[in-house]
Design a protein around this motif. Structure first.
Motif, PDB file in Angstrom:
ATOM      1  N   PHE A 184       0.831  -1.209   0.000  1.00  0.00           N
ATOM      2  CA  PHE A 184       0.000   0.000   0.000  1.00  0.00           C
ATOM      3  C   PHE A 184       0.863   1.256   0.000  1.00  0.00           C
ATOM      4  O   PHE A 184       0.613   2.202  -0.752  1.00  0.00           O
ATOM      5  CB  PHE A 184      -0.931   0.003   1.209  1.00  0.00           C
ATOM      6  N   ALA A 185       1.908   1.259   0.852  1.00  0.00           N
ATOM      7  CA  ALA A 185       2.732   2.458   0.971  1.00  0.00           C
ATOM      8  C   ALA A 185       3.572   2.702  -0.280  1.00  0.00           C
ATOM      9  O   ALA A 185       3.694   3.842  -0.744  1.00  0.00           O
ATOM     10  CB  ALA A 185       3.636   2.345   2.199  1.00  0.00           C
ATOM     11  N   SER A 186       4.156   1.630  -0.841  1.00  0.00           N
ATOM     12  CA  SER A 186       5.094   1.817  -1.947  1.00  0.00           C
ATOM     13  C   SER A 186       4.418   1.831  -3.308  1.00  0.00           C
ATOM     14  O   SER A 186       4.899   2.513  -4.228  1.00  0.00           O
ATOM     15  CB  SER A 186       6.159   0.716  -1.915  1.00  0.00           C
ATOM     16  N   ILE A 187       3.303   1.090  -3.464  1.00  0.00           N
ATOM     17  CA  ILE A 187       2.660   1.000  -4.777  1.00  0.00           C
ATOM     18  C   ILE A 187       1.518   2.008  -4.891  1.00  0.00           C
ATOM     19  O   ILE A 187       1.440   2.771  -5.857  1.00  0.00           O
ATOM     20  CB  ILE A 187       2.142  -0.431  -5.028  1.00  0.00           C
ATOM     21  N   GLN A 188       0.634   2.012  -3.916  1.00  0.00           N
ATOM     22  CA  GLN A 188      -0.519   2.912  -3.975  1.00  0.00           C
ATOM     23  C   GLN A 188      -0.130   4.356  -3.657  1.00  0.00           C
ATOM     24  O   GLN A 188      -0.510   5.287  -4.373  1.00  0.00           O
ATOM     25  CB  GLN A 188      -1.602   2.441  -3.004  1.00  0.00           C
ATOM     26  N   ALA A 189       0.631   4.529  -2.562  1.00  0.00           N
ATOM     27  CA  ALA A 189       0.981   5.881  -2.131  1.00  0.00           C
ATOM     28  C   ALA A 189       2.251   6.398  -2.796  1.00  0.00           C
ATOM     29  O   ALA A 189       2.548   7.597  -2.715  1.00  0.00           O
ATOM     30  CB  ALA A 189       1.129   5.928  -0.616  1.00  0.00           C
TER      31      ALA A 189
ATOM     32  N   VAL B 233      -0.416  -2.751 -13.973  1.00  0.00           N
ATOM     33  CA  VAL B 233       0.925  -2.866 -13.407  1.00  0.00           C
ATOM     34  C   VAL B 233       0.850  -2.890 -11.886  1.00  0.00           C
ATOM     35  O   VAL B 233       1.573  -3.657 -11.229  1.00  0.00           O
ATOM     36  CB  VAL B 233       1.802  -1.695 -13.887  1.00  0.00           C
ATOM     37  N   ARG B 234      -0.012  -2.078 -11.328  1.00  0.00           N
ATOM     38  CA  ARG B 234      -0.144  -2.058  -9.867  1.00  0.00           C
ATOM     39  C   ARG B 234      -0.611  -3.401  -9.327  1.00  0.00           C
ATOM     40  O   ARG B 234      -0.124  -3.879  -8.291  1.00  0.00           O
ATOM     41  CB  ARG B 234      -1.111  -0.957  -9.450  1.00  0.00           C
ATOM     42  N   ALA B 235      -1.549  -4.047 -10.019  1.00  0.00           N
ATOM     43  CA  ALA B 235      -2.017  -5.359  -9.571  1.00  0.00           C
ATOM     44  C   ALA B 235      -0.884  -6.378  -9.602  1.00  0.00           C
ATOM     45  O   ALA B 235      -0.733  -7.190  -8.677  1.00  0.00           O
ATOM     46  CB  ALA B 235      -3.178  -5.826 -10.446  1.00  0.00           C
TER      47      ALA B 235
END
Length: 368
Positions: free
Chosen positions: A80-85, A188-190
């Motif tokens: 969550f921190a590195s990919i989403q945020a 890519v995020r998935a």
């Protein structure tokens, strides 16, 4: 008497197996483009969760499952921190290492207050009849706990997934050229979420391996830097499953050797012979690479680099030790540092000679 016997091989494989598990998970994460430095924290929470569940539920496999889930929970934070945020992956990983160490130590302290017996039954060996009787290699390979076989099986499985499946192709694209996945309509995020969660699961499994398969209890900081050794194994292995497994095996053998040599009064000749052979192989490999270098690049490089000169001097020194065989005794603390010193030496020899995924550590912004 040589330390390199069947029992040494068995110990080396046993010690290397959790490193293989954790390094394979990190390999998947890095191939997808996320540098997960929080392996140490994930291993620690996995080790405590495995120890706790294995003891409370009386089943080591339930402990393994608990360790995997604990690693995944910490990986969710990482993802969550590195990919989403889009937070810095190194900073997030360091924070997770601190969080994992603190959580596991606090939970163990609370649990041990009302628990007089802090040991659980370790996972029993699974001996394979017939194959176990093979001289030397039989007891080392085919008289291990089931988690060792799982680690060995996962190496070809990961290779097949990377090179023979569409999923593997997409994962590699996510770490090399994420825009290609985006153009193909793949998230890519998935894919990166999948990589980080798999790394967390494997790290938790590696931690549970330590508490359930090796020790039978939980100790503060019991990973002792194995998460960072797993990171090094990915680099040394050149981001390839077989290379990663070989690097983890080398570190496991170094750890098993230092455990064996702490009980020796002096270093046996066979140890110097093996170290000399490794250095000689390094020298030959470096000289071969230099000779094969294209002519337009050869002029920019010297044949005898400083590291090659150090290797030659070391080889001569070890050769003299083999010939004269003095009774050299080294302090136990030096042997404890041997696996980590070997890691630094190997990484030092590989600087700028391995190529990481092009998009590793770079947050992906869709359409950016």
């Amino acid at each position: 008497m040589t330390p390199f016997d069947s029992e040494f091989l068995r110990a080396a494989i046993l010690i290397a197996s959790p490193l293989i598990l954790v390094a394979l998970g990190e390999l998947i994460s890095e191939i997808a483009g996320v540098f997960n430095i929080g392996l140490e924290g994930m291993m620690l929470v996995g080790a405590f969760a495995g120890f706790w569940a294995g003891g409370e539920l009386g089943n080591p496999w339930l402990g393994v499952l608990a360790g995997v889930l604990a690693g995944v929970l910490l990986a969710v934070i990482m993802a969550f921190a590195s990919i989403q945020a889009g937070a810095d992956q190194i900073v997030v990983g360091v924070a997770l290492n601190i969080l994992g160490a603190g959580l596991s130590a606090f939970a163990f302290q609370k649990y041990s207050q009302n628990q007089p017996d802090l040991f659980i039954d370790r996972m029993a060996r699974l001996e394979i009849p017939g194959l176990k009787e093979i001289p030397v290699m039989g007891p080392a390979l085919f008289s291990q706990i089931p988690l060792v076989y799982i680690a060995m099986l996962l190496v070809p499985v990961v290779w097949v997934l990377f090179h023979k499946t569409t999923w593997g192709l997409r994962m590699r694209a996510a770490g090399e050229l994420p825009e290609a996945d985006e153009t193909a309509g793949v998230s890519v995020r998935a894919l990166r979420w999948q990589g980080v969660l798999i790394a967390g699961a494997f790290a938790g499994l590696g931690g549970a391996f330590l508490s359930i398969g090796l020790v039978g209890t939980f100790l503060d900081g019991m990973t002792a830097g194995r998460g960072f050794l797993a990171l090094a194994a990915v680099i040394v292995g050149g981001w390839r499953p077989l290379g990663v497994a070989a690097a983890a095996g080398l570190f496991g053998a170094a750890d098993a050797l230092q455990l064996r040599l702490q009980a020796e009064t002096f270093v046996p000749r066979s140890v110097w012979i093996v170290l000399g052979a490794l250095i000689l192989a390094f020298i030959v490999q470096r000289l071969t690479l230099e000779r094969r270098r294209p002519a337009y690049l050869a002029a920019e490089h010297r044949m005898f680099t400083p590291e090659l000169a150090v290797a030659l001097v070391s080889f001569v020194g070890i050769f003299l030790l083999v010939i004269f065989e003095p009774e050299v005794s080294l302090p136990s603390l030096l042997w404890l540092a041997f696996p980590y010193a070997l890691t630094i030496a190997v990484l030092g020899g590989l600087i700028v000679r391995v190529r990481q995924p092009a998009a590793l550590g770079i947050p992906f912004v869709r359409g950016g």
